[in-house]
Design a protein around this motif. Structure first.
Motif, PDB file in Angstrom:
ATOM      1  N   ASN A 143       6.415  -1.710  -1.681  1.00 12.05           N
ATOM      2  CA  ASN A 143       7.176  -0.995  -0.907  1.00 12.05           C
ATOM      3  C   ASN A 143       8.741  -1.245  -0.824  1.00 12.05           C
ATOM      4  O   ASN A 143       8.924  -2.330  -0.009  1.00 12.05           O
ATOM      5  CB  ASN A 143       6.578  -0.840   0.538  1.00 12.05           C
ATOM      6  N   PRO A 144       9.426  -0.913  -1.693  1.00 11.19           N
ATOM      7  CA  PRO A 144      10.897  -1.279  -1.767  1.00 11.19           C
ATOM      8  C   PRO A 144      11.689  -1.206  -0.589  1.00 11.19           C
ATOM      9  O   PRO A 144      12.854  -1.678  -0.320  1.00 11.19           O
ATOM     10  CB  PRO A 144      11.364  -0.673  -2.751  1.00 11.19           C
ATOM     11  N   THR A 145      11.479  -0.363   0.244  1.00 16.01           N
ATOM     12  CA  THR A 145      12.280   0.340   1.400  1.00 16.01           C
ATOM     13  C   THR A 145      11.446   0.204   2.896  1.00 16.01           C
ATOM     14  O   THR A 145      11.251   1.216   3.474  1.00 16.01           O
ATOM     15  CB  THR A 145      13.011   1.374   1.344  1.00 16.01           C
ATOM     16  N   PRO A 146      11.000  -0.896   3.350  1.00 14.54           N
ATOM     17  CA  PRO A 146      10.168  -1.052   4.557  1.00 14.54           C
ATOM     18  C   PRO A 146      10.843  -0.547   5.679  1.00 14.54           C
ATOM     19  O   PRO A 146      12.084  -0.788   5.848  1.00 14.54           O
ATOM     20  CB  PRO A 146       9.719  -2.389   4.719  1.00 14.54           C
ATOM     21  N   SER A 147      10.282   0.136   6.566  1.00 15.19           N
ATOM     22  CA  SER A 147      10.841   0.725   7.829  1.00 15.19           C
ATOM     23  C   SER A 147      10.436  -0.395   8.875  1.00 15.19           C
ATOM     24  O   SER A 147       9.689  -1.450   8.531  1.00 15.19           O
ATOM     25  CB  SER A 147      10.178   1.877   8.293  1.00 15.19           C
ATOM     26  N   PRO A 148      11.136  -0.326  10.286  1.00 12.48           N
ATOM     27  CA  PRO A 148      10.583  -1.298  11.309  1.00 12.48           C
ATOM     28  C   PRO A 148       9.238  -1.046  11.559  1.00 12.48           C
ATOM     29  O   PRO A 148       8.486  -2.093  11.976  1.00 12.48           O
ATOM     30  CB  PRO A 148      11.418  -0.621  12.392  1.00 12.48           C
ATOM     31  N   ASP A 149       8.588   0.256  11.256  1.00 12.67           N
ATOM     32  CA  ASP A 149       7.226   0.149  11.762  1.00 12.67           C
ATOM     33  C   ASP A 149       6.192  -0.313  10.474  1.00 12.67           C
ATOM     34  O   ASP A 149       5.272  -0.916  10.867  1.00 12.67           O
ATOM     35  CB  ASP A 149       6.765   1.800  11.654  1.00 12.67           C
ATOM     36  N   ASP A 150       6.816  -0.413   9.324  1.00 13.47           N
ATOM     37  CA  ASP A 150       6.060  -1.018   8.209  1.00 13.47           C
ATOM     38  C   ASP A 150       6.000  -2.777   8.598  1.00 13.47           C
ATOM     39  O   ASP A 150       5.143  -3.354   8.016  1.00 13.47           O
ATOM     40  CB  ASP A 150       6.710  -1.043   6.948  1.00 13.47           C
ATOM     41  N   ARG A 151       6.934  -3.465   9.150  1.00  9.82           N
ATOM     42  CA  ARG A 151       6.966  -4.707   9.001  1.00  9.82           C
ATOM     43  C   ARG A 151       6.015  -5.391  10.200  1.00  9.82           C
ATOM     44  O   ARG A 151       5.396  -4.429  11.111  1.00  9.82           O
ATOM     45  CB  ARG A 151       8.488  -5.089   9.842  1.00  9.82           C
ATOM     46  N   VAL A 152       5.647  -6.411   9.876  1.00  9.61           N
ATOM     47  CA  VAL A 152       4.462  -7.244  10.751  1.00  9.61           C
ATOM     48  C   VAL A 152       5.369  -7.859  12.082  1.00  9.61           C
ATOM     49  O   VAL A 152       6.415  -8.270  11.686  1.00  9.61           O
ATOM     50  CB  VAL A 152       3.895  -8.114   9.868  1.00  9.61           C
ATOM     51  N   HIS A 153       4.848  -7.646  13.094  1.00 13.65           N
ATOM     52  CA  HIS A 153       5.628  -7.950  14.230  1.00 13.65           C
ATOM     53  C   HIS A 153       4.902  -9.218  15.042  1.00 13.65           C
ATOM     54  O   HIS A 153       5.486  -9.844  16.024  1.00 13.65           O
ATOM     55  CB  HIS A 153       5.513  -6.929  15.302  1.00 13.65           C
ATOM     56  N   ILE A 154       3.685  -9.754  14.367  1.00 17.96           N
ATOM     57  CA  ILE A 154       2.985 -10.736  14.963  1.00 17.96           C
ATOM     58  C   ILE A 154       2.070 -10.958  13.959  1.00 17.96           C
ATOM     59  O   ILE A 154       1.295 -10.126  13.231  1.00 17.96           O
ATOM     60  CB  ILE A 154       2.428 -10.772  16.250  1.00 17.96           C
ATOM     61  N   LEU A 155       1.770 -12.188  13.691  1.00 25.25           N
ATOM     62  CA  LEU A 155       0.865 -13.084  12.629  1.00 25.25           C
ATOM     63  C   LEU A 155      -0.134 -13.684  13.350  1.00 25.25           C
ATOM     64  O   LEU A 155       0.241 -14.535  14.100  1.00 25.25           O
ATOM     65  CB  LEU A 155       1.609 -13.958  11.600  1.00 25.25           C
ATOM     66  N   VAL A 156      -1.428 -13.442  13.033  1.00 27.26           N
ATOM     67  CA  VAL A 156      -2.476 -14.100  13.788  1.00 27.26           C
ATOM     68  C   VAL A 156      -3.293 -14.768  12.907  1.00 27.26           C
ATOM     69  O   VAL A 156      -3.851 -14.007  12.027  1.00 27.26           O
ATOM     70  CB  VAL A 156      -3.402 -12.730  14.673  1.00 27.26           C
ATOM     71  N   CYS A 157      -3.762 -15.955  13.029  1.00 25.65           N
ATOM     72  CA  CYS A 157      -4.569 -16.820  12.074  1.00 25.65           C
ATOM     73  C   CYS A 157      -5.791 -16.556  12.926  1.00 25.65           C
ATOM     74  O   CYS A 157      -5.990 -16.944  13.898  1.00 25.65           O
ATOM     75  CB  CYS A 157      -4.064 -18.211  12.074  1.00 25.65           C
ATOM     76  N   VAL A 158      -6.804 -16.381  12.159  1.00 21.50           N
ATOM     77  CA  VAL A 158      -8.352 -16.067  12.676  1.00 21.50           C
ATOM     78  C   VAL A 158      -9.161 -17.276  11.942  1.00 21.50           C
ATOM     79  O   VAL A 158      -9.350 -17.227  10.595  1.00 21.50           O
ATOM     80  CB  VAL A 158      -9.007 -14.852  12.349  1.00 21.50           C
ATOM     81  N   SER A 161      -2.915 -12.449  -9.594  1.00 22.72           N
ATOM     82  CA  SER A 161      -1.523 -12.064  -9.511  1.00 22.72           C
ATOM     83  C   SER A 161      -1.121 -11.386  -8.539  1.00 22.72           C
ATOM     84  O   SER A 161      -1.640 -10.551  -7.768  1.00 22.72           O
ATOM     85  CB  SER A 161      -1.381 -11.103 -10.792  1.00 22.72           C
ATOM     86  N   PRO A 162       0.271 -11.901  -7.966  1.00 20.10           N
ATOM     87  CA  PRO A 162       0.682 -11.309  -6.611  1.00 20.10           C
ATOM     88  C   PRO A 162       1.423  -9.933  -6.953  1.00 20.10           C
ATOM     89  O   PRO A 162       1.725  -9.794  -8.067  1.00 20.10           O
ATOM     90  CB  PRO A 162       1.629 -12.395  -6.211  1.00 20.10           C
ATOM     91  N   LEU A 163       1.624  -9.492  -6.044  1.00 19.73           N
ATOM     92  CA  LEU A 163       2.225  -8.078  -5.952  1.00 19.73           C
ATOM     93  C   LEU A 163       3.612  -8.206  -6.510  1.00 19.73           C
ATOM     94  O   LEU A 163       4.274  -9.107  -5.873  1.00 19.73           O
ATOM     95  CB  LEU A 163       2.207  -7.407  -4.650  1.00 19.73           C
ATOM     96  N   SER A 164       3.979  -7.419  -7.444  1.00 17.78           N
ATOM     97  CA  SER A 164       5.229  -7.372  -8.032  1.00 17.78           C
ATOM     98  C   SER A 164       6.143  -6.109  -7.575  1.00 17.78           C
ATOM     99  O   SER A 164       5.565  -5.290  -7.294  1.00 17.78           O
ATOM    100  CB  SER A 164       5.302  -7.592  -9.491  1.00 17.78           C
ATOM    101  N   GLU A 165       7.402  -6.003  -7.953  1.00 19.10           N
ATOM    102  CA  GLU A 165       8.253  -5.016  -7.521  1.00 19.10           C
ATOM    103  C   GLU A 165       7.806  -3.831  -8.617  1.00 19.10           C
ATOM    104  O   GLU A 165       8.242  -2.788  -8.274  1.00 19.10           O
ATOM    105  CB  GLU A 165       9.690  -5.216  -7.666  1.00 19.10           C
ATOM    106  N   ARG A 166       7.347  -4.056  -9.751  1.00 18.65           N
ATOM    107  CA  ARG A 166       6.886  -3.079 -10.494  1.00 18.65           C
ATOM    108  C   ARG A 166       5.636  -2.338 -10.256  1.00 18.65           C
ATOM    109  O   ARG A 166       5.072  -1.315 -10.664  1.00 18.65           O
ATOM    110  CB  ARG A 166       6.892  -3.597 -12.076  1.00 18.65           C
ATOM    111  N   ASP A 167       4.758  -2.936  -9.304  1.00 17.61           N
ATOM    112  CA  ASP A 167       3.385  -2.331  -9.006  1.00 17.61           C
ATOM    113  C   ASP A 167       3.819  -1.206  -7.917  1.00 17.61           C
ATOM    114  O   ASP A 167       4.468  -1.214  -7.149  1.00 17.61           O
ATOM    115  CB  ASP A 167       2.708  -3.561  -8.259  1.00 17.61           C
ATOM    116  N   PRO A 168       2.827  -0.007  -8.381  1.00 18.67           N
ATOM    117  CA  PRO A 168       2.721   0.899  -7.227  1.00 18.67           C
ATOM    118  C   PRO A 168       2.566   0.613  -5.914  1.00 18.67           C
ATOM    119  O   PRO A 168       2.975   1.274  -4.925  1.00 18.67           O
ATOM    120  CB  PRO A 168       1.879   1.840  -7.907  1.00 18.67           C
ATOM    121  N   GLY A 169       1.821  -0.617  -5.579  1.00 14.63           N
ATOM    122  CA  GLY A 169       1.612  -1.003  -4.250  1.00 14.63           C
ATOM    123  C   GLY A 169       2.891  -1.580  -3.608  1.00 14.63           C
ATOM    124  O   GLY A 169       2.727  -1.920  -2.490  1.00 14.63           O
TER     125      GLY A 169
END
Length: 279
Positions: free
Chosen positions: A149-164, A139-147
Motif C-alpha cells: 500500500n503506497p499511500t496509507p491513510s491514518p486509518d491504515d496505520r497501526v496505533h498500538i503494537l501488542v506483543c502476545v 521474501s518480505p513484501l516489496s513495493e512491486r507486490d500487489p499487497g
C-alpha cells in the motif's frame, strides 16, 4: 473464607463493569481516524487469534468466533494473511462495529526462512500492507507486490503494537533488527501474556490468584527483560478455550487489558493530530 471470596468476586464484577462501560463508550476524538488499529504479533501458538475471539466474547456477551484459531499445537503459524477483524456492536440493522480493529500477523518463528518477516511487521505498522496480503517467510513484501500500500491513510496505520506470548512457553523469538526497534519505538507498545492457568497450578485452581502468583511474576519478569516492555504494560489474561459460556473472572482480565490497549493507542492517535504526516 467464604466472605473473603465473596468480596473478591464483587470487586471483580465491579471492575469488569467499569472497564466494560469505558470500552463500550470509547470513540477516537481525532476526526481523521475512524478506528483505533491494534497490531498483534508474537511467537507461533501464543494465542493472538484466540485473544481477538476472547475480546469479542466479552463485548458481545456470548461465545463468538470472528477469527479462526488453531485447535492444535503446532510449530508453524496458523495465520497466513493480513486481515482486519472488527467486532460487531449491538444487534441492530445495519450492522455497527466498535471503533477499534485488530490485525493478526503470521507468527514469529526461529530461523530466517520461517515465520513473519520483521520487514513485513514494520510495513504493517506504517500502514503499508494491504488487506489480504499473504505473508511469505522467504521474501518480505516489496513495493512491486500487489499487497503493498503506497499511500496509507491514518486509518491504515497501526496505533498500538501488542506483543502476545504464552506464560507456558519459553519461546520469545523477536526480530533482531535495529530498524525494527527504531520504528516500533515511535508506536505505543504493550504485551499480553496468555495461558496463565496452564503455567501456574494456583491460577488454574482459582483465576483470582493471578496477581498473587510468584511463579507467574517470575515468568513475566523474564519476558519483560526480553521484550523491553515495562512490567506495568504487561497484562496477564486467560483466553477462552474450553469454556462454552462467558465467565466474569476471565472477562475481567481481558477487558482490563483491552482498556489499557485503548488508552495507549488513543494517546498515539491524539499525537497524530499535531504531527505532520502522522510522524
Amino acid at each position: 473464607m467464604f466472605v473473603f471470596q465473596s468480596k473478591v468476586t464483587c470487586i471483580i464484577n465491579r471492575d469488569k463493569q467499569r472497564d466494560l462501560q469505558y470500552v463500550q463508550e470509547y470513540k477516537p476524538e481525532n476526526g481523521n481516524v475512524s478506528h483505533l488499529r491494534v497490531l498483534l504479533y508474537g511467537p507461533v501458538g501464543a494465542g493472538k487469534s484466540s485473544f481477538i475471539n476472547s475480546v469479542s466474547n466479552v463485548l458481545r456477551g456470548r461465545m463468538t468466533i470472528p477469527t479462526l484459531a488453531s485447535a492444535t499445537t503446532s510449530n508453524t503459524s496458523f495465520t497466513r494473511r493480513y486481515e482486519t477483524f472488527k467486532i460487531r456492536k449491538g444487534k441492530g440493522n445495519p450492522k455497527t462495529f466498535y471503533p477499534f480493529v485488530f490485525n493478526d500477523v503470521m507468527g514469529l518463528e526461529e530461523g530466517s526462512d520461517s515465520g513473519v518477516r520483521a520487514e513485513d511487521i514494520k510495513l504493517a505498522m506504517k500502514g503499508g500492507v494491504r488487506e489480504g496480503y499473504k505473508f511469505n517467510p522467504l521474501s518480505p513484501l516489496s513495493e512491486r507486490d500487489p499487497g503493498y500500500n503506497p499511500t496509507p491513510s491514518p486509518d491504515d496505520r497501526v496505533h498500538i503494537l501488542v506483543c502476545v506470548f504464552s506464560a507456558n512457553s519459553f519461546s520469545c523469538c523477536l526480530p533482531e533488527n535495529s530498524d525494527w526497534v527504531s520504528v516500533s519505538a515511535a508506536i505505543p507498545q504493550m504485551a499480553i501474556v496468555t495461558n496463565i492457568d496452564a503455567a501456574c497450578a494456583e491460577i488454574e485452581k482459582d483465576l483470582k490468584n493471578v496477581y498473587m502468583s510468584k511463579h507467574l511474576k517470575k515468568k513475566v519478569s523474564v519476558r519483560h527483560s526480553a521484550v523491553g516492555i515495562p512490567m506495568n504494560c504487561i497484562c496477564p489474561v486467560k483466553n477462552y478455550s474450553q469454556e462454552i459460556q462467558i465467565n466474569d473472572e476471565v472477562d475481567s482480565l481481558i477487558v482490563s487489558a483491552l482498556r489499557l490497549i485503548i488508552d495507549f493507542g488513543d494517546d498515539f492517535i491524539d499525537n497524530m493530530q499535531t504531527s505532520p504526516a502522522g510522524q
